[in-house]
Design an enzyme around this catalytic site. Structure first.
Site, mmCIF file in Angstrom:
data_model
loop_
_atom_site.group_PDB
_atom_site.id
_atom_site.type_symbol
_atom_site.label_atom_id
_atom_site.label_comp_id
_atom_site.label_asym_id
_atom_site.label_seq_id
_atom_site.Cartn_x
_atom_site.Cartn_y
_atom_site.Cartn_z
ATOM 1 N N GLY A 1 9.037 38.640 93.292
ATOM 2 C CA GLY A 1 10.414 38.233 93.048
ATOM 3 C C GLY A 1 10.589 36.804 93.501
ATOM 4 O O GLY A 1 9.608 36.124 93.827
ATOM 5 N N ASP A 11 22.105 40.244 91.024
ATOM 6 C CA ASP A 11 21.233 39.872 89.915
ATOM 7 C C ASP A 11 21.053 41.067 88.983
ATOM 8 O O ASP A 11 19.950 41.373 88.570
ATOM 9 C CB ASP A 11 19.876 39.408 90.476
ATOM 10 C CG ASP A 11 19.082 38.630 89.434
ATOM 11 O OD1 ASP A 11 19.683 38.201 88.424
ATOM 12 O OD2 ASP A 11 17.870 38.464 89.618
#
Lengths: 265, 880
Positions: free
Chosen positions: B72, B187
């Site tokens: 990530g 997100d």
């Protein structure tokens, strides 16, 4: 963070285990306090070697010659330096580190990472300086003078807007985060491999690869966005520009970054 | 510009820098070619400092790193083996240092959120197990979502819109649970919602926001980095303006993602701030061409409002609305589907069968994890460790029964997964089915835990307890699942899910004979269930509580709980539970409290609640039948009872449930009813079947087998086959002595029966001994004021009469007489007492009128069963 006495004892013990001796704990205490603010537990035992060298302990000087100098020589050789140059730079390193200003530069070593690495850095810098002359600040203005990439250049040249590419590219490069710029250049210009870069950030090579590709993508998209805004291209011309940018970008990118970072011409 | 010193460059080249130092040198290297060149050279000659980064085989606490599985913005993800719990987990390794001004703040926040998420246990939120520090790096230990595909991937093969919406509802529930815990996703996009191999929807990557979220540009982040991050497509307008993320902005992102998956394109396309704001203000384009229901579209429009305040008040609210929207058009939709669609569905089936099967391969994993070899071993060791005489024979049967149940649960999960994966069942139904099997699995787990801590009592009750687990197959039936009040969504669901295992514990304790513990725990758990607010669960624990109280003979309290449980079950449209409550109440009132009218009322309620087709052949139906039969027998209608029980036996047989303890008990009662209604020969045959069944299901020396042995003896005795009966009584005594010792109360019944036998053979001496022994055992265990004591005393009285000790006989019989009358003894027994009393009175020359009255009463009895008694009464009358 100042080291406690037991922490210093541990550090000295580590140094004795590594080098066969240590700086006196009293001297080490003062030395550590002076040179580093790193967490005591994470200090490299090399800090005791630096301390002992500063205090000119004979076994330290011997250790330096037997243990550190050969590794410096090996590093310089690996970087392609010829034998006389190696001797020269090793001697230069000895002088800068141990003799100049009574060994004041030893204080630069903060006990983070290996002491040998620090010494090698000093020597490699000397080698690099010798090859490249005095250090200078980078000049991204060089970008403005660069020719545009293959197809793209032709597209833009047709409309007399060739310069716009360099401008857009430079602006996009500047918009990257410092890390992305640094990594992109290390990788593309200086040829540092992904495997070599990964340990810098204690991440896997896959991650570095992803960072690089995302930086490249940002650069590409940024350039594209700026170009489509700045050029007077329309319709098919703009599409052609975008297509060439997308297909040939990696090729041109390498050239541009390399040239943007290269020495003055 | 000042260049970094040798130490700094050396540290950087060895990977030893972090934080401010790293950022400074990165900034320098981005523009200083010379220093960068030097670093490039150093990289060729220096070894990286230490292998402090994660790599295969690295041991971090109890975890062993396996493979890199992804990365990530702020860290890398590795699979790892958890050596303590023997499972695979994901380790999210946060980069020790990440450039950018406020990254440290961001990291601190991420860790705080991970810790918060660890407290959120929600099926639709990726589970966070732990947060560790390893050599300066922070490591978040998380659930590894197996065989996952993201909703983005799934959206590429566009399925029915309802399936998409159902998946997003699950994601919305997860998001709502996180919001409730104070965690903002930041997100949300289709890539961050996974569908795992078991068909579970899991929201992942919480808080893995980009630095831009923290260092939000006050002007236009889009112009700066939009192309790079890709995520701005999902960002709420207020975040484009630099506002921090919150629940409302998560909701906006959620709606963008759902819109995209339904329409195949993003609702808003503009990349420039001004344009984008105008676009959002104008609202998303119509979804009319996609076939999505208007209500879903309206829900999305509201969630995509420009003003945060105009959106849904919460994710939970949006999820509720979507759920309603989904249930509303479904029927209509189905009616519209014609043959063509059906054919198309079949074609799809063939094409995707193999892939879908593979996808459901892991659906049963959560259940399989509950019943493993080590656990089976633990149960066996615990059972054998009790040194109960029956343990050795029972242990393999217990293991087999547990395995069967676990298999059934596992099969149920796989079947449910497949039904939704390609037989067109909705995701909502899958959620219901999985929720149902989860409750069953919780019951199973609690029972296994109880068995792992087995004592003698547990050993005896184990087989029945396993048999009494609610059937796993029930969890597949759509009608019964959808009718019931749905489990609440959002945070309330967490509370419900927390109470479920507690209810299971209450149930397991009671089933395994720890009734007092069960009742004690039930009180607390009932409060918890009330607070959680899902009525079917509250009803469930109330029924357990009531059943426990009933076993402790605390009938009034039991009744109160059962009535409330029934009320709640009916209110929550849980017919099955309501039926169970009615059955329990019928037993309590009709059998325990001997109030046949009240019992009959509950039987009626039970029949009304349990639609015959659905409860046919179930354990509850058998129980209700048993209650009715017992009440009929008490009312002297043994023939009716026999008819009823014969019908039940047929039902149970066709439902495949006769070969159970429950079935054996049904046969026991049937045998009694047959005997009572004068069909003694059938009674014997039925008693034999019951015994054989018990022996095969349990062990030859199980207490229930001892009962069945005793019952067969009684049946034979009834038939007048006294010599055949005697060995059964003796065997029953031997079994019980071995099980419970020579002083056990359980010995009272067979001794009593031996007394009866002797009495009928005219052996007064033996009868007196056996009755006396039986009475002593009861008195010793429960005191003198007991029905069984009166019964034995009556036997002793009759035996004394037989021995010619009429004065003693009369004293005893007169003493117990009022008790016998008050107790509404079975007609046959009462007649025996009357005959004995008459005989002694007659022998002593007392109360001739009363003697005549007693004998006339016996003579008035009808039926073949009383023939012998009538003859004896006649003889006594004529002796005169």
């Amino acid at each position: 963070m100042s080291a406690t006495r037991p922490e210093l004892e541990v550090l000295a013990a580590k140094a004795r285990a590594t080098f066969g001796f240590s700086c006196d704990v009293g001297l080490l205490e003062a030395w550590v306090r002076e040179v580093t603010s790193a967490e005591p537990a994470r200090l490299d035992p090399g800090v005791a070697l630096a301390c002992a060298l500063f205090h000119r302990q004979p076994e330290a000087l011997a250790c330096f010659e037997e243990r550190v100098v050969p590794r410096v020589r090996a590093a310089l050789q690996k970087l392609g330096a010829a034998a006389p140059a190696v001797d020269e730079h090793v001697q230069g390193m000895r002088t800068r580190l141990l003799a100049d200003d009574h060994g004041a530069r030893l204080r630069h070593y903060r006990g983070v990472g290996a002491f040998e690495a620090f010494v090698i850095t000093t020597a490699v810098r000397a080698l690099t300086d010798a090859h490249r002359g005095p250090m200078r600040d980078a000049d991204d203005e060089a970008l403005a003078k660069l020719p545009a990439a293959v197809d793209l250049e032709r597209q833009l040249a047709r409309t007399g807007q060739r310069h716009l590419f360099a401008t857009a590219f430079r602006a996009s490069l500047a918009a990257l985060e410092p890390r992305e710029r640094a990594l992109l250049k290390l990788n593309l210009v200086d040829g540092a491999s992904i495997d070599a870069l990964a340990p810098l950030y204690q991440v896997s090579r896959a991650t570095v690869a992803r960072w690089l590709s995302s930086a490249r993508q940002a650069l590409q998209q940024g350039t594209l966005a700026r170009l489509s805004k700045d050029t007077r291209l329309e319709g098919d011309d703009l599409h052609g520009l975008m297509a060439s940018l997308e297909s040939g970008f990696d090729v041109s990118l390498r050239r541009f970054v390399e040239e943007a970072a290269g020495p003055d011409e | 510009m000042s260049h970094p010193d040798d130490a700094a460059l050396s540290e950087y080249a060895q990977g030893d820098l972090s934080g401010e130092g790293l950022r400074a040198i990165e900034g320098h290297l981005a523009s200083c070619d010379a220093c960068r060149g030097l670093v490039a050279r150093l990289l060729q000659v220096l070894e990286p400092s230490r292998a402090h980064g994660p790599h295969k085989g690295l041991v971090v606490g109890r975890y062993v790193v396996l493979d890199a599985v992804g990365a990530g913005a702020l860290g890398e993800v590795f699979s790892a083996h958890d050596s303590t719990l023997e499972r695979t987990v994901a380790l999210k390794w946060l980069y020790p240092s990440v450039g950018g001004v406020d990254r440290d703040t961001l990291r601190a926040r991420l860790l705080a959120e991970a810790r918060t998420l660890a407290k959120v246990q929600h099926p639709n939120v990726v589970a966070v197990h732990d947060v560790l520090a390893h050599e300066g790096a922070d490591v978040i230990v998380m659930e590894l979502v197996q065989r996952a595909r993201s909703l983005r991937q799934l959206a590429e093969t566009r399925g029915p819109w309802m399936t998409t919406v159902a998946r997003f509802i699950a994601a919305a529930r997860g998001l709502a649970a996180a919001h409730q815990a104070g965690v903002i996703h930041r997100d949300f996009k289709p890539d961050n919602v996974l569908l795992d191999g078991a068909g579970r929807v899991v929201v992942v990557d919480f808080g893995l926001a980009r630095a831009a979220d923290v260092v939000a540009s006050p002007t236009s982040p889009a112009s700066k980095r939009s192309a790079l991050s890709g995520t701005p497509a999902y960002l709420a307008p207020e975040r484009w303006q630099g506002r921090a993320a919150d629940e409302a902005s998560d909701q906006f992102s959620f709606c963008v993602a759902l819109f995209e998956c339904l329409a195949g394109r993003l609702p808003f396309a503009a990349r420039e701030l001004q344009e984008r704001q105008a676009e959002v203000r104008a609202g998303p384009p119509s979804l009319a061409s996609t076939g999505v229901s208007r209500r879903v579209e309206a829900a999305l429009r509201r969630g995509l409002s420009f003003e945060p305040a105009a959106r849904w008040p919460s994710m939970g609210g949006l999820a509720d609305e979507l759920e309603l929207a989904l249930s509303a058009p479904r029927r209509q939709q189905h009616r519209l589907l014609g043959v063509g669609v059906l054919l198309a569905a079949v074609g799809l089936f063939t094409l995707t069968a193999s892939r879908s099967r593979a996808r459901c391969d892991d659906a049963d994993a959560p259940v399989r994890a509950l019943w493993t070899k080590p656990r089976a071993d633990a149960v066996r060791v615990a059972l054998l460790g009790t040194r109960h005489p029956a343990a050795e024979a029972l242990a393999p049967k217990v293991e087999a029964a547990l395995t069967r149940y676990a298999d059934a649960l596992a099969e149920g999960r796989t079947r449910a997964c497949r039904a939704t994966a390609f037989e067109g069942d909705s995701d909502a139904l899958l959620t219901l089915r999985h929720a149902c099997t989860s409750r069953r699995a919780s019951d199973f787990d609690a029972l296994v835990k109880g068995l792992e801590a087995a004592d003698g009592k547990t050993v005896e009750r184990a087989v029945l307890a396993i048999e009494s687990l609610p059937p796993a197959a029930d969890c597949f039936e759509p009608a019964s699942l959808t009718a019931v009040e749905p489990m609440p969504g959002g945070p309330a669901r967490l509370a419900v899910e927390a109470v479920i295992p507690r209810v299971s514990a209450v149930r397991a304790m009671r089933q395994l004979g720890k009734v007092k513990d069960s009742v004690a725990l039930a009180e607390a758990v009932t409060d918890e269930a009330r607070r959680a607010g899902w009525r079917p669960l509250t009803s469930d624990v109330l029924l357990e509580w009531g059943a426990g109280l009933e076993r402790l003979s605390r009938y009034d309290e039991a009744r109160e709980r059962l009535v409330e449980g029934l009320t709640l079950a009916v209110a929550a449209s849980d017919a099955r539970q309501g039926f169970a409550a009615a059955v329990a109440l019928a037993y309590l009132d009709g059998v325990d409290r001997q109030k046949p009218e009240a019992g009959a009322t509950w039987v009626t309620v039970g029949h009304a609640l349990g639609e015959p087709a659905k409860v046919r052949g179930t354990a509850e139906a058998v129980r209700l039948g048993n209650v009715e039969a017992v009440m009929a027998m008490r009312a002297g209608k043994a023939a009716d009872a026999a008819t009823l029980l014969t019908a039940l036996e047929a039902q149970l047989t066709s439902a495949g449930g006769l070969r159970t303890i429950n079935g054996a008990r049904l046969l026991t009662n049937l045998s009694a009813a047959q005997r009572e209604s004068g069909r003694a020969a059938e009674g014997v045959a039925t008693a034999k079947r019951s015994l054989e069944l018990m022996e095969s299901l349990l062990s030859p020396n199980h207490p229930d087998v001892a009962s069945a042995v005793n019952n067969l003896g009684s049946a034979l005795a009834d038939l007048g086959r006294l010599d055949e009966a005697e060995p059964y009584f003796r065997r029953s005594i031997a079994l019980r002595e071995a099980l419970f010792g020579p002083e056990a109360l359980a010995l009272a019944t067979p001794h009593y029966n031996l007394g009866e036998l002797a009495l009928r053979r005219g052996d007064g001496k033996t009868a007196l001994e056996e009755y006396g022994r039986s009475r002593a055992l009861v008195e010793q265990a429960r005191g003198p004021d007991e029905d069984d004591v009166w019964d034995s005393k009556m036997g002793e009285g009759l035996a004394l009469g037989l021995l010619g000790r009429h004065a003693e006989s009369l004293t005893l019989l007169e003493a117990v007489w009022p008790q016998l009358v008050a107790r509404k003894l079975p007609a046959w027994n009462l007649a025996q007492a009357k005959l004995g009393l008459a005989a002694s009175l007659r022998a002593l020359g007392k109360e001739p009128a009363r003697v005549a009255q007693l004998l006339r009463e016996v003579l008035a009895l009808e039926g073949p069963r009383h023939a012998e008694q009538r003859a004896r009464a006649q003889a006594l009358l004529t002796e005169r």
